[in-house]
Design a protein around this motif. Structure first.
Motif, short mmCIF file in Angstrom:
data_model
loop_
_atom_site.label_atom_id
_atom_site.label_comp_id
_atom_site.label_asym_id
_atom_site.label_seq_id
_atom_site.Cartn_x
_atom_site.Cartn_y
_atom_site.Cartn_z
N LEU A 135 58.78 22.11 14.27
CA LEU A 135 58.54 23.00 13.13
C LEU A 135 57.31 23.88 13.35
CD1 LEU A 135 59.33 20.86 9.97
CD2 LEU A 135 60.06 23.20 10.34
N TYR A 152 70.33 40.55 14.92
CA TYR A 152 71.63 40.80 14.26
C TYR A 152 71.50 41.85 13.16
CZ TYR A 152 71.58 35.86 15.57
OH TYR A 152 71.38 34.68 16.17
N GLU A 197 62.24 16.11 4.14
CA GLU A 197 61.98 17.54 4.32
C GLU A 197 60.83 18.03 3.44
OE1 GLU A 197 65.90 17.84 3.47
OE2 GLU A 197 66.60 18.45 5.45
N ALA A 239 57.47 19.72 4.94
CA ALA A 239 57.06 21.06 4.52
C ALA A 239 55.64 21.03 3.95
CB ALA A 239 58.03 21.60 3.49
N PHE A 254 58.39 26.58 15.56
CA PHE A 254 59.19 27.57 14.83
C PHE A 254 58.30 28.45 13.97
CE2 PHE A 254 61.94 28.47 11.00
CZ PHE A 254 62.63 29.52 11.61
N LYS A 280 62.37 26.67 4.07
CA LYS A 280 62.32 26.89 5.52
C LYS A 280 62.64 25.59 6.26
CE LYS A 280 58.37 26.93 7.42
NZ LYS A 280 56.98 27.35 7.42
N THR A 281 62.05 24.48 5.80
CA THR A 281 62.27 23.20 6.45
C THR A 281 63.72 22.75 6.31
OG1 THR A 281 60.01 22.67 5.87
CG2 THR A 281 61.33 20.86 6.67
N ILE A 282 64.30 22.97 5.14
CA ILE A 282 65.70 22.58 4.91
C ILE A 282 66.62 23.39 5.85
CG2 ILE A 282 67.60 22.58 3.21
CD1 ILE A 282 65.63 20.87 1.95
N LYS A 298 66.87 33.91 12.23
CA LYS A 298 65.98 33.55 13.34
C LYS A 298 66.51 32.33 14.08
CE LYS A 298 62.17 35.80 14.05
NZ LYS A 298 62.17 36.43 15.36
N LEU A 299 67.12 31.42 13.31
CA LEU A 299 67.54 30.15 13.90
C LEU A 299 68.98 30.13 14.40
CD1 LEU A 299 65.93 27.82 11.24
CD2 LEU A 299 65.46 27.68 13.67
N ALA A 300 69.82 30.92 13.76
CA ALA A 300 71.25 30.84 14.08
C ALA A 300 71.57 31.57 15.38
CB ALA A 300 72.06 31.43 12.94
N ILE A 306 64.96 33.62 7.73
CA ILE A 306 64.77 32.34 8.44
C ILE A 306 66.06 31.94 9.15
CG2 ILE A 306 64.31 29.86 8.10
CD1 ILE A 306 61.84 31.46 7.56
N TRP A 365 59.44 24.67 1.71
CA TRP A 365 60.49 23.64 1.56
C TRP A 365 61.83 24.20 2.04
CZ3 TRP A 365 64.80 23.32 -1.86
CH2 TRP A 365 65.36 22.06 -2.02
N TRP A 401 65.82 24.97 8.62
CA TRP A 401 65.52 24.60 10.01
C TRP A 401 66.23 23.29 10.37
CZ3 TRP A 401 62.96 20.27 11.89
CH2 TRP A 401 62.63 20.31 13.24
N HIS A 402 66.11 22.32 9.48
CA HIS A 402 66.70 21.00 9.73
C HIS A 402 68.22 21.09 9.86
CE1 HIS A 402 65.53 16.57 8.91
NE2 HIS A 402 65.97 16.77 10.11
#
Lengths: 132, 336
Positions: free
Chosen positions: A66, A81, A30, A34, A69, B155-157, B108-110, B105, B153, B159-160
């Motif tokens: 990514l 939400y 990760e 990044a 996104f 954001k990537t965690i 946005k993803l959930a 973040i 970093w 997102w992953h």
């Protein structure tokens, strides 16, 4: 024009065949993903990573997702939400307090608590379903 | 093991004064954090070994290492180490500085509010350290190198942890094997028991042309530079838009951008000029035209005459378009 289209189809087919292949060595972590997408690396530092991206469809796909996104984030600043904006923050604040009041043991306690909460939520859901 | 391990350590020793200066600066900004010089130094060295000394043949000089160290996100690394150590003050600072970003973040993803809530709790828990190995907490923060920003970093965690990648992959099939076992699915689908001998011969000829076209494409593709291959993959198989590709090369220091851009007078004067979608299109067209001529040259090298080349391309494109998926065409097993 037709010739060009035919060649393009062969190229696309070939690329999609390669896109099933993943490298046998380690995937990009990760931190690397990044750093790479942030553009923090110079050409020499980027070269071995680019080589990996060309060879590993899995990591390439991760970077592409990514990038997608990132572009969604950049295009839209609005937050969904919005009905309960403070709910998450409160929960996290409680979590920090819990961790630091009781130290490492609190982590385990917290894990149990989250587990219990999940169970409760699931059983409540089941009860609701049964009532319906 | 990092190549030139001993030499690398020697070079890093020569950077000790700079590392001390960086450490002192971080400590001035956050005097209460529980971070030792040794920990900080070790984190910087790990990052140097990870990003700067990756290639086996290459050993940077001291100046290059110093530049690299100077470009790192020192204060963020300092905070991350303190958080990994379980420093409460650092954690509250982290929470104040990054929580709203994390929430944004995650939301946005959930898929729902409750998923977002669970994801944030899980993230904090993982960052603090959910595993204990040999009596010590393993904090996720210890994997942050400080080379990129802490936000990126995080954001990537996040997102992953939230994105499910529905794709199939294989490690064992090389393109050579693909060409060898080419069209198992295709042949089985197109031939029946009622076919005459001439139908079967036609089919074998078709298969020969398909093999040659793939072999030629493989040879042509191997002659492209890595940055050209990558842009083709992003556009044709990952289906990134020109705008999305433009975003990854828009930073003036982007390595991809430096490889592609011609050093025109205008660009030399304005190194930060924006990369537009039309530029990406031009790069793609240029790369496409390169692979197209290489492909035809390779077909010639495989012994095909001009007329045959046209037939081969026509047949192959038709056959490939008939199959909805590559897996189905090749008929090999895909690991899920």
């Amino acid at each position: 024009m037709k010739k060009e289209e035919n060649e393009r189809k062969i190229l696309e087919f070939y690329l999609s065949a390669l896109s099933l292949q993943i490298a046998e060595d380690e995937h990009l972590d990760e931190d690397t993903l990044a750093t790479l997408l942030e553009g923090s690396l110079n050409q020499r530092q980027f070269r071995p990573l680019m080589k990996h991206l060309v060879e590993c469809a899995f990591c390439r796909h991760l970077t592409a997702e990514l990038i997608r996104f990132d572009s969604t984030l950049a295009e839209s600043e609005e937050i969904s939400y919005q009905s309960e904006p403070a709910k998450i923050s409160d929960k996290v604040r409680n979590l920090l307090s819990e961790i630091f009041q009781h130290n490492v043991a609190a982590v385990e306690a917290f894990e149990d608590k989250v587990g219990e909460e999940k169970k409760e939520r699931n059983s409540e859901g089941e009860e609701e379903n049964q009532n319906h | 093991m990092v190549p030139h391990e001993n030499k690398t350590d020697e070079l890093l020793c020569q950077c000790e004064t700079l590392i001390k200066q960086i450490f002192e600066q971080c400590r001035q900004n956050a005097p209460n954090y529980e971070v030792s010089f040794q920990q900080f130094k070790s984190a910087l060295e790990t990052s140097v070994k990870k990003y700067l000394i990756k290639e086996e043949e290459y050993l940077p000089d001291v100046e290059e290492i110093k530049t690299f160290l100077g470009e790192m996100h020192h204060q963020e690394l300092f905070l991350a180490i303190a958080c990994a150590n379980g420093d409460e003050m650092a954690w509250w600072d982290f929470d104040r500085e990054y929580r709203s970003y994390i929430e944004r973040i995650t939301r946005k993803l959930a898929s729902s509010e409750s998923t977002a809530e669970e994801a944030i709790s899980a993230l904090y828990y993982e960052l603090y350290g959910s595993r204990i190995a040999e009596g010590e907490r393993i904090s996720k923060f210890s994997s942050y190198s400080g080379r990129g920003s802490l936000r990126s970093w995080l954001k990537t965690i996040i997102w992953h942890s939230l994105v499910d990648l529905h794709r199939s992959w294989t490690v064992s099939v090389s393109i050579d094997e693909m060409v060898e076992t080419l069209g198992e699915g295709y042949t089985h689908a197109s031939l029946t028991e009622q076919d005459s001998e001439s139908d079967i011969l036609d089919e074998l000829t078709r298969k020969k042309y398909l093999k040659k076209s793939l072999q030629a494409m493989e040879n042509a593709f191997s002659q492209l530079a890595d940055h050209e291959k990558l842009i083709l993959f992003y556009y044709y198989t990952e289906k990134l838009t020109l705008k999305q590709i433009a975003r990854i090369v828009e930073l003036p220091e982007s390595p991809l951008r430096s490889w592609f851009k011609r050093k025109t007078e205008k660009r030399q004067k304005e190194p930060s000029s924006r990369i537009h979608e039309s530029t990406i299109m031009r790069w793609l067209e240029k790369t496409y035209s390169k692979i197209s001529s290489l492909f035809r040259e390779e077909l010639k090298k495989l012994g095909l005459k001009q007329r045959e080349i046209e037939v081969c391309i026509e047949l192959a494109s038709q056959a490939f378009s008939d199959f909805s998926s590559t897996e189905k065409f090749f008929g090999f097993n895909i690991k899920k």
